[in-house]
Scaffold this motif. Structure first.
Motif, PDB file in Angstrom:
ATOM      1  N   GLU A 153       0.836  -1.205   0.000  1.00 13.29           N
ATOM      2  CA  GLU A 153       0.000   0.000   0.000  1.00 13.29           C
ATOM      3  C   GLU A 153       0.874   1.258   0.000  1.00 13.29           C
ATOM      4  OE1 GLU A 153      -2.975   0.233  -0.669  1.00 13.29           O
ATOM      5  OE2 GLU A 153      -3.707  -1.790  -0.337  1.00 13.29           O
ATOM      6  N   LYS A 155       3.847   1.571  -1.210  1.00 12.28           N
ATOM      7  CA  LYS A 155       4.420   1.746  -2.553  1.00 12.28           C
ATOM      8  C   LYS A 155       3.377   2.324  -3.504  1.00 12.28           C
ATOM      9  CE  LYS A 155       8.058  -1.712  -2.713  1.00 12.28           C
ATOM     10  NZ  LYS A 155       8.374  -3.061  -3.160  1.00 12.28           N
ATOM     11  N   ARG A 156       2.134   1.818  -3.367  1.00 13.19           N
ATOM     12  CA  ARG A 156       1.067   2.272  -4.262  1.00 13.19           C
ATOM     13  C   ARG A 156       0.770   3.755  -4.031  1.00 13.19           C
ATOM     14  NH1 ARG A 156      -3.087  -1.694  -3.633  1.00 13.19           N
ATOM     15  NH2 ARG A 156      -2.028  -3.013  -5.118  1.00 13.19           N
ATOM     16  N   ILE A 157       0.711   4.160  -2.757  1.00 12.48           N
ATOM     17  CA  ILE A 157       0.436   5.569  -2.445  1.00 12.48           C
ATOM     18  C   ILE A 157       1.585   6.448  -2.949  1.00 12.48           C
ATOM     19  CG2 ILE A 157       0.116   7.215  -0.543  1.00 12.48           C
ATOM     20  CD1 ILE A 157      -1.295   4.914   0.972  1.00 12.48           C
ATOM     21  N   LYS A 159       3.453   5.848  -5.486  1.00 14.33           N
ATOM     22  CA  LYS A 159       3.290   5.962  -6.937  1.00 14.33           C
ATOM     23  C   LYS A 159       2.195   6.977  -7.275  1.00 14.33           C
ATOM     24  CE  LYS A 159       4.764   1.332  -8.306  1.00 14.33           C
ATOM     25  NZ  LYS A 159       4.305  -0.006  -8.675  1.00 14.33           N
ATOM     26  N   ALA A 160       1.092   6.932  -6.490  1.00  9.93           N
ATOM     27  CA  ALA A 160      -0.008   7.875  -6.736  1.00  9.93           C
ATOM     28  C   ALA A 160       0.456   9.313  -6.529  1.00  9.93           C
ATOM     29  CB  ALA A 160      -1.172   7.556  -5.816  1.00  9.93           C
ATOM     30  N   LYS A 161       1.338   9.513  -5.569  1.00 14.06           N
ATOM     31  CA  LYS A 161       1.873  10.860  -5.320  1.00 14.06           C
ATOM     32  C   LYS A 161       2.701  11.324  -6.519  1.00 14.06           C
ATOM     33  CE  LYS A 161       1.125  11.489  -0.632  1.00 14.06           C
ATOM     34  NZ  LYS A 161       0.789  12.635   0.148  1.00 14.06           N
ATOM     35  N   ILE A 162       3.515  10.401  -7.062  1.00  9.89           N
ATOM     36  CA  ILE A 162       4.324  10.757  -8.245  1.00  9.89           C
ATOM     37  C   ILE A 162       3.393  11.128  -9.401  1.00  9.89           C
ATOM     38  CG2 ILE A 162       5.982   9.892  -9.955  1.00  9.89           C
ATOM     39  CD1 ILE A 162       7.177   8.167  -7.702  1.00  9.89           C
ATOM     40  N   CYS A 163       2.287  10.369  -9.531  1.00 12.01           N
ATOM     41  CA  CYS A 163       1.317  10.660 -10.602  1.00 12.01           C
ATOM     42  C   CYS A 163       0.781  12.085 -10.461  1.00 12.01           C
ATOM     43  CB  CYS A 163       0.149   9.698 -10.550  1.00 12.01           C
ATOM     44  SG  CYS A 163       0.588   8.036 -11.027  1.00 12.01           S
ATOM     45  N   ARG A 164       0.698  12.567  -9.230  1.00 13.19           N
ATOM     46  CA  ARG A 164       0.213  13.936  -9.029  1.00 13.19           C
ATOM     47  C   ARG A 164       1.330  14.977  -9.106  1.00 13.19           C
ATOM     48  NH1 ARG A 164      -4.363  14.768  -4.525  1.00 13.19           N
ATOM     49  NH2 ARG A 164      -5.673  13.009  -5.029  1.00 13.19           N
ATOM     50  N   PRO A 186      -4.514   7.558   4.620  1.00  9.41           N
ATOM     51  CA  PRO A 186      -4.893   6.478   3.688  1.00  9.41           C
ATOM     52  C   PRO A 186      -4.447   5.099   4.148  1.00  9.41           C
ATOM     53  CG  PRO A 186      -3.287   7.948   2.677  1.00  9.41           C
ATOM     54  CD  PRO A 186      -3.699   8.585   3.952  1.00  9.41           C
ATOM     55  N   LEU A 190      -7.055   2.174   4.746  1.00 14.06           N
ATOM     56  CA  LEU A 190      -6.930   0.971   3.912  1.00 14.06           C
ATOM     57  C   LEU A 190      -6.696  -0.270   4.767  1.00 14.06           C
ATOM     58  CD1 LEU A 190      -4.821   2.357   0.961  1.00 14.06           C
ATOM     59  CD2 LEU A 190      -7.130   1.497   0.813  1.00 14.06           C
TER      60      LEU A 190
ATOM     61  N   MET B  50       4.216   5.634 -17.213  1.00 21.05           N
ATOM     62  CA  MET B  50       4.106   6.729 -16.246  1.00 21.05           C
ATOM     63  C   MET B  50       5.452   6.998 -15.579  1.00 21.05           C
ATOM     64  SD  MET B  50       1.740   8.770 -15.039  1.00 21.05           S
ATOM     65  CE  MET B  50       2.314  10.184 -14.119  1.00 21.05           C
ATOM     66  N   LEU B  52       6.900   4.958 -13.373  1.00 23.78           N
ATOM     67  CA  LEU B  52       6.854   4.536 -11.974  1.00 23.78           C
ATOM     68  C   LEU B  52       7.779   3.353 -11.697  1.00 23.78           C
ATOM     69  CD1 LEU B  52       2.990   4.711 -11.378  1.00 23.78           C
ATOM     70  CD2 LEU B  52       4.688   6.408 -10.777  1.00 23.78           C
ATOM     71  N   PHE B  86      -5.132   4.296 -11.331  1.00 26.97           N
ATOM     72  CA  PHE B  86      -4.887   2.893 -10.972  1.00 26.97           C
ATOM     73  C   PHE B  86      -6.182   2.084 -10.998  1.00 26.97           C
ATOM     74  CE2 PHE B  86      -1.443   4.406  -7.783  1.00 26.97           C
ATOM     75  CZ  PHE B  86      -0.614   4.725  -8.837  1.00 26.97           C
ATOM     76  N   PHE B 131     -12.923   7.655   0.931  1.00 25.10           N
ATOM     77  CA  PHE B 131     -12.895   6.212   1.211  1.00 25.10           C
ATOM     78  C   PHE B 131     -14.288   5.660   1.502  1.00 25.10           C
ATOM     79  CE2 PHE B 131      -8.683   7.763   2.070  1.00 25.10           C
ATOM     80  CZ  PHE B 131      -7.883   6.809   1.482  1.00 25.10           C
TER      81      PHE B 131
END
Lengths: 241, 262
Positions: A153, A155-157, A159-164, A186, A190, B50, B52, B86, B131
């Motif tokens: 999770e 790592k996923r968050i 990555k989401a930050k980089i996307c922003r 989060p 989660l 992307m 990543l 995602f 959420f």
């Protein structure tokens, strides 16, 4: 790398009985408190190196776990040096305790299957009528199961930050701390969701409390481990100033 | 050319080969569908595009807007122009309410407008935690957040998963409109029904390899069968009718059948 903690390999450490491993790891981590000079730190280090060599885990995995201690290590070192004004040896000692205990526990976790570990812990807890042994071992297993999930999770968050367009490496220390605090909400929500799903899954599967007893499967390697632990403890106590 | 991928190979954890010598390109303004069964490497492609993952393995394989997706500086310039949603879209949420989430993501007014286009009433959800929303609402909010970045390229990882038929059709229509207005979209899917109306390009992936790269995937029945993908019923019907000399559009099928059968 951490999708599952257990690393399946053929090694001496994998073959050791789980109860022996628990006693050994517990004894080793406690013995780290006895270190009070460079000689004892060195002895503990040598024992750990041997353990790692025999476990065949590879430096990459060990370093991954070691990395998690770095933020705590740096903040403790700064506190010891500038706030508590301790000696250099004290800083080395506390850092060694932190690193050695993390690595030895990681080594134990990575060479033992979680379910077997839980069973062994449960059967080792005495006074089962007073102490909720089953619940303790279940909590332990579930928390270990959550560790890889937390890392995924995180790592996923990230990555989401980089996307922003948020890059943690560009931030100064204050911004970094504020940014990392932003992960808590989060991650917490989660993990609650995952915990809820897990509870439902266990309910659906009809999970019930079962008495579990694990026999001690003593082999030559277990005797050697105990002997090693005793020798090590004698050396640590003898090496103290 | 917007995106160009040449001989891309990628190894994941435990040295497992996820992508094998993959090559395809997507032109500006195209709506490209990456089609393939679960585990074929679709998400990995999007994550690589992307920027990543794969920073240690890739050098010259990918060019986006004629720039190599390699090196910190280039990567950041490219990442500014791309948005990625995602499959597990909860990871996009950081704030306690939808209102705060939209405010930190960009222009609130624009966000409200996009939500409206996606049939989501902002006033009803603004005080809620992201959420707390339902699966479909979460996905719509995640897409809104991604669009607030004003991207030139939009990457979507199975955006219709978890949506009911109507919401899914509405979302696809909305994405189709975005594409008509000039946005390049790359979307992964394994649902063949949703690729029919809007796709301008198809890339079929199997086991990390490109099996088909072109504009009319439905002619390649063998490839689709080999990749365990079905041709949608409507398309099969249209083809069958066309063979019989009835050249109809998708919207005309219902009336045609009613007229003939009743």
């Amino acid at each position: 790398m951490l999708n599952k903690l257990y690393s399946e390999k053929e090694s001496i450490v994998h073959r050791i009985d789980i109860k022996t491993k628990i006693i050994y790891t517990f004894g080793y981590v406690l013995s780290l408190m006895l270190m009070n000079n460079f000689l004892t730190v060195f002895i503990s280090f040598i024992i750990l190196v041997f353990l790692l060599l025999f476990s065949k885990l590879g430096m990459k995995k060990i370093f991954y776990f070691m990395k998690t201690t770095f933020p705590a290590l740096i903040s403790i070192a700064i506190m010891y040096k500038f706030v508590l004004e301790k000696t250099n040896f004290e800083i080395v000692r506390i850092s060694s305790v932190l690193i050695f205990s993390t690595v030895s526990i990681s080594c134990f976790v990575m060479t033992t299957k979680v379910t077997e570990m839980a069973k062994a812990i449960e059967s080792m807890i005495p006074f089962k009528k007073i102490i909720p042994a089953y619940e303790i071992s279940l909590m332990f297993t579930v928390s270990l199961r959550f560790l890889p999930m937390f890392i995924r999770e995180y790592k996923r968050i990230k990555k989401a930050k980089i996307c922003r367009g948020i890059y943690i490496e560009d931030m100064n220390l204050k911004e970094k701390v504020k940014h990392v605090l932003g992960y808590f909400l989060p991650m917490f929500l989660l993990s609650l969701e995952h915990a809820y799903n897990l509870a439902i899954a266990m309910e659906v599967k009809g999970y019930r409390k079962k008495e579990r007893q694990v026999e001690w499967n003593f082999e030559k390697v277990d005797y050697i481990m105990f002997l090693l632990l005793v020798v090590y403890l004698v050396l640590i106590v003898g090496g103290r100033k | 050319m917007s995106i160009s991928i040449k001989n891309l190979s990628y190894e994941g954890e435990n040295e497992k080969k996820i992508l094998k010598n993959m090559s395809f390109h997507v032109d500006e303004g195209e709506y490209c569908f990456l089609i393939g069964e679960t585990g074929s490497g679709k998400t990995t492609i999007l994550e690589i595009l992307m920027g990543l993952i794969g920073e240690n393995q890739l050098q010259n394989e990918i060019k986006i807007f004629k720039k190599k997706l390699f090196g910190k500086k280039n990567k950041r310039v490219i990442q500014k122009e791309i948005s990625y949603v995602f499959q597990r879209c909860e990871a996009h949420f950081f704030k306690t309410t939808v209102e705060k989430e939209l405010k930190v993501s960009g222009d609130l007014e624009k966000g409200i407008e996009i939500l409206k286009l996606l049939s989501l009433e902002y006033e009803e959800i603004k005080e809620k935690s992201p959420f707390e929303l339902s699966g479909g609402e979460k996905r719509k909010l995640a897409i809104t957040i991604a669009l607030l970045k004003n991207p030139k390229i939009l990457l979507l990882d199975e955006p219709t998963i978890g949506l009911d038929g109507k919401s899914s059709a509405e979302l696809m229509k909305f994405l189709g409109t975005l594409n008509k207005n000039g946005m390049t979209i790359i979307q992964t899917t394994h649902i063949m029904e949703e690729v029919m109306d809007y796709a301008t390009k198809y890339v079929v992936v199997k086991g990390g390899e490109v099996m088909y790269d072109g504009t009319d995937v439905f002619k390649e029945r063998k490839i689709l069968k080999n990749c365990r993908l079905d041709i949608p019923f409507e398309r099969r019907l249209l083809d069958a009718l066309s063979k019989k000399g009835f050249n109809l559009e998708k919207e005309e099928i219902e009336d045609f059948l009613l007229e003939r059968l009743c």
